[in-house]
Design a protein around this motif. Structure first.
Motif, PDB file in Angstrom:
ATOM      1  N   SER A 222       0.671  -1.155  -0.007  1.00 56.68           N
ATOM      2  CA  SER A 222       0.008  -0.012   0.108  1.00 56.68           C
ATOM      3  C   SER A 222       0.927   1.284  -0.067  1.00 56.68           C
ATOM      4  N   ASN A 329     -15.607  -3.200  -8.106  1.00 55.56           N
ATOM      5  CA  ASN A 329     -14.365  -2.452  -7.433  1.00 55.56           C
ATOM      6  C   ASN A 329     -14.792  -1.115  -6.916  1.00 55.56           C
ATOM      7  N   GLN A 644      -5.823  -5.546  -6.361  1.00 52.51           N
ATOM      8  CA  GLN A 644      -6.207  -5.500  -5.003  1.00 52.51           C
ATOM      9  C   GLN A 644      -7.354  -4.727  -4.665  1.00 52.51           C
ATOM     10  N   ASP A 645      -8.209  -4.289  -5.550  1.00 56.20           N
ATOM     11  CA  ASP A 645      -9.213  -3.395  -5.452  1.00 56.20           C
ATOM     12  C   ASP A 645      -8.746  -2.378  -3.884  1.00 56.20           C
ATOM     13  N   TYR A 646      -7.584  -1.619  -4.331  1.00 57.95           N
ATOM     14  CA  TYR A 646      -6.926  -0.883  -3.633  1.00 57.95           C
ATOM     15  C   TYR A 646      -7.805   0.234  -2.826  1.00 57.95           C
ATOM     16  N   GLY A 648     -10.873  -0.059  -2.418  1.00 56.58           N
ATOM     17  CA  GLY A 648     -11.883  -1.000  -1.733  1.00 56.58           C
ATOM     18  C   GLY A 648     -11.605  -0.931  -0.209  1.00 56.58           C
ATOM     19  N   LYS A 649     -10.220  -0.674   0.281  1.00 65.97           N
ATOM     20  CA  LYS A 649      -9.973  -0.786   1.667  1.00 65.97           C
ATOM     21  C   LYS A 649     -10.285   0.682   2.200  1.00 65.97           C
ATOM     22  N   LYS A 650     -11.194   0.759   3.367  1.00 59.24           N
ATOM     23  CA  LYS A 650     -11.600   1.982   3.870  1.00 59.24           C
ATOM     24  C   LYS A 650     -10.536   2.992   4.179  1.00 59.24           C
ATOM     25  N   LYS A 651      -9.311   2.617   4.635  1.00 62.38           N
ATOM     26  CA  LYS A 651      -8.416   3.429   4.968  1.00 62.38           C
ATOM     27  C   LYS A 651      -7.766   4.113   3.441  1.00 62.38           C
ATOM     28  N   ASN A 652      -7.628   3.619   2.610  1.00 61.64           N
ATOM     29  CA  ASN A 652      -6.992   3.908   1.332  1.00 61.64           C
ATOM     30  C   ASN A 652      -8.263   4.853   0.865  1.00 61.64           C
TER      31      ASN A 652
END
Length: 668
Positions: A222, A329, A644-646, A648-652
């Protein structure tokens, strides 16, 4: 053992096992010929999958004692190989694409748009001759030799061949440390195409195994992704913010080219018409052209679905199809989602007078951020409802009659939804009338009759002349639709604060129409090969004076251009292109065709050029290579973002939203 005795033993063994040996030779000839047909070179640099398959088949044939069964099974193997090789060469002839696993997801859509399946006669005759040759030699053999002796040596040969085949395939598929990834191919490839690398059968098996079982692809952290994503911020051009707060209309015009409505020596085989005649036939396109920013050096080298995505997203991952592989995504940097982040009340909708299921658009457009996608079925329902309420029917689904729907009917049916007066809007329109099917269509009779007043199609006209005549009538129909749209915006008082982008998704490659009109065929041509992919891009905005931009531009430039006009700063590493109003020039990388296109340059990689115009200097070539290297960095990270559906991760996602808002002065 004397030399004569050894020769006799070898000759005897060949005589006993003529069918497996004949199969091996013939199958190698078929494969090499398939590679040569596509690549114009028979060399296969990594033939291990191919050889592994052939050794495996030969080992199986050695196991069988009955020569009749050997013949039948060998014939099945050979016919299967011939059919697969022939299919792959036909796919390449139709699309200029090497087979990849993602194509299987497009199979239904692909069959829905094929005009005709061309036959690769070279491969057909080679395959047919190979099967006949194998059959003649085998039949003569098994009539005289009913069974082949087995014995320990025969069994050992069989097991050895099968073992070698399995090891060769496994080592190449799973243990090859020198695998060439797409990034290396773009940067360093210099020895031919994919089939020169692995062979036709080898690539097919490799793609199937990779698609089913996956590969050990690189995985970026990340931190690596975020460091690159936020590493560059856009630089405002002199037109930055000139369209701030505007409505936006983007019109993807299927197969739109310049040559129907612009007379130019660049199109030596176009229909010759005077300026006055063109004004009569294409009044709205001609007016739009004269009042817009015109990119006469704009290029597209994609299929419709990829061009559509590039104009909404500004990038595209390799080795996958967004509409099928990533419809769930989270992608916060598409045009709709970017506008919604800054203006939550904006209406973002899309329209296509084809089927929303085609290319899985319905799901993909939700992911892009559109509230809904209206297709021909929805338009039929809207038309029926209007008729039931005492109005006129505005839509007929000609697709059910085997023709293309009319863009005029789409605008007439949907214009109040497309261009509302009570709220700001971003409306995306994908047309269909000009999509292929360049034969005489009943629903374009009126356009043909008008064209007949200015041009008479000769009775002995060549096929391409008939194609262009029918294509011109379809462009005339779109011209009417454009006029309807402009009139509606003007009557509603919206035109002076609406930015309209109109572009062609690709050239008229159907029936090689573009090649015939431009007199450009193949890479080895004295004409400017890059011009084959030159199609219209025009931007209408009453806040910008009409002008022509001559620098090389491509489909990936549209999102950065629109953001620039709307006064929106962005992280430029997320987008492959640049604003057309900037001094930066983009390099076109084609996801579908696997080639690079730049001013006067077409290549499979920065080293392996398929075409270089005589005017291209060494400095320009080095600049192209430098820009391509940076583009590859963007492509590499884009692949990671989607795989990675980057976001899609809440933090990102939160980090992106916060930094994007800060960039645009909305947060401290």
């Amino acid at each position: 053992m004397t030399e004569k005795t050894l020769k006799n033993r070898i000759s005897h063994r060949i005589s006993l096992d003529r069918i497996p040996i004949c199969f091996l030779i013939v199958s190698l000839v078929v494969e090499i010929m398939a590679v040569f047909t596509v690549e114009s070179s028979p060399i296969i640099r990594r033939p291990w999958i191919d050889l592994g398959v052939f050794f495996l088949c030969v080992g199986i044939l050695f196991l069988i004692r009955s020569n009749r069964v050997r013949f039948i099974l060998g014939l099945v193997f050979l016919v299967l190989e011939a059919v697969l090789d022939l299919t792959m060469t036909i796919v390449f002839d139709m699309t200029e694409q090497y087979f990849d696993f993602g194509m299987l997801k497009l199979r239904n859509d692909a069959f829905g748009i094929l005009e005709a399946i061309p036959m690769n006669f070279t491969m057909f005759y080679v395959s047919f001759s190979a099967v006949v040759c194998f059959s003649i030699l085998s039949i003569r053999h098994f009539k005289t030799e009913k069974k082949a002796p087995r014995g320990k040596k025969g069994l050992a040969v069989s097991i050895t061949a099968i073992t070698i085949g399995v090891i060769m395939m496994a080592a190449s598929l799973f243990g090859d440390k020198q695998k060439v990834n797409i990034y290396d191919r773009i940067l360093t490839g210099n020895e031919g195409g994919v089939y020169n690398e692995y062979g036709v059968m080898g690539n097919l098996i490799r793609e199937m195994v990779t698609g089913i079982f996956g590969t050990n692809e690189e995985v970026m952290s990340s931190k690596e992704i975020s460091r690159f994503v936020y590493g560059n911020e856009s630089e405002p051009t002199k037109y930055f913010g000139v369209s701030e707060g505007n409505n936006v209309v983007m019109v993807l015009v299927e197969s739109l080219e310049w040559y129907p409505f612009i007379q130019d020596p660049e199109f030596p085989n176009q229909i010759k018409l005077t300026e006055e005649e063109l004004d009569e036939l294409f009044p709205n396109l001609r007016k739009f052209y004269k009042e817009s920013t015109v990119m006469r050096n704009f290029h597209s080298r994609e299929k419709t679905d990829i061009s559509e995505t590039l104009s909404i997203l500004g990038s595209y991952p390799t080795g996958a199809y967004i509409n099928y592989d990533y419809p769930e995504n989270t992608v916060p940097y598409t045009m709709p989602r970017t506008l919604q982040e800054l203006d939550p009340d904006i209406q973002c909708t899309s329209y296509h007078n084809g089927f929303k299921s085609f290319y899985n658009r319905e799901e993909a457009h939700k992911m892009f951020g559109f509230s809904y996608l209206t297709d021909c079925y929805d338009m039929e329902d809207m038309s029926d409802a209007a008729e039931a309420a005492g109005g006129e029917a505005t839509m007929h689904n000609y697709l059910m009659d085997g023709e293309r729907n009319l863009d005029t009917e789409m605008i007439a049916t949907c214009k109040d939804q497309m261009f509302p007066t009570d709220r700001r809007f971003y409306t995306y329109i994908t047309t269909i009338t000009m999509h292929g099917m360049y034969y005489e269509r009943k629903n374009l009779t009126a356009q043909r009759e008008k064209l007949d007043q200015y041009y008479t199609l000769p009775e002995d006209a060549e096929e391409y002349e008939r194609d262009v005549y029918n294509y011109m009538s379809a462009v005339m129909l779109f011209d009417e639709a454009l006029g309807m749209m402009m009139d509606d915006l003007r009557e509603k008082g919206l035109l002076d604060h609406t930015t309209i982008i109109l572009f062609g998704d690709h050239n008229t490659y159907y029936n090689e129409l573009s090649s015939n009109i431009k007199d450009i065929h193949g890479y080895d041509t004295e004409r400017y090969y890059t011009d084959l992919f030159n199609v219209p891009l025009m931007i209408y905005d009453e806040n910008i004076e009409p002008q022509t931009i001559d620098k090389f531009t491509c489909t990936a430039d549209m999102v950065p251009t629109l953001l620039d006009l709307l006064g929106i700063r962005y992280f430029s590493n997320l987008y492959y292109g640049n604003s057309v109003y900037s001094e930066e020039q983009s390099v076109l990388y084609s996801r579908a065709y696997g080639i690079l296109v730049d001013e006067g340059i077409v290549g499979r990689s920065i080293n392996q050029l398929l075409y270089q115009a005589p005017s291209v200097t060494n400095d320009q070539l080095e600049d192209f290579r430098t820009r391509t290297r940076y583009l590859v960095k963007k492509i590499r990270v884009t692949d990671q973002i989607f795989r990675q559906d980057y976001f899609g991760k809440k933090k990102n996602l939160q980090s992106y939203t916060s930094q994007f808002r800060k960039l645009n002065g909305l947060e401290e």
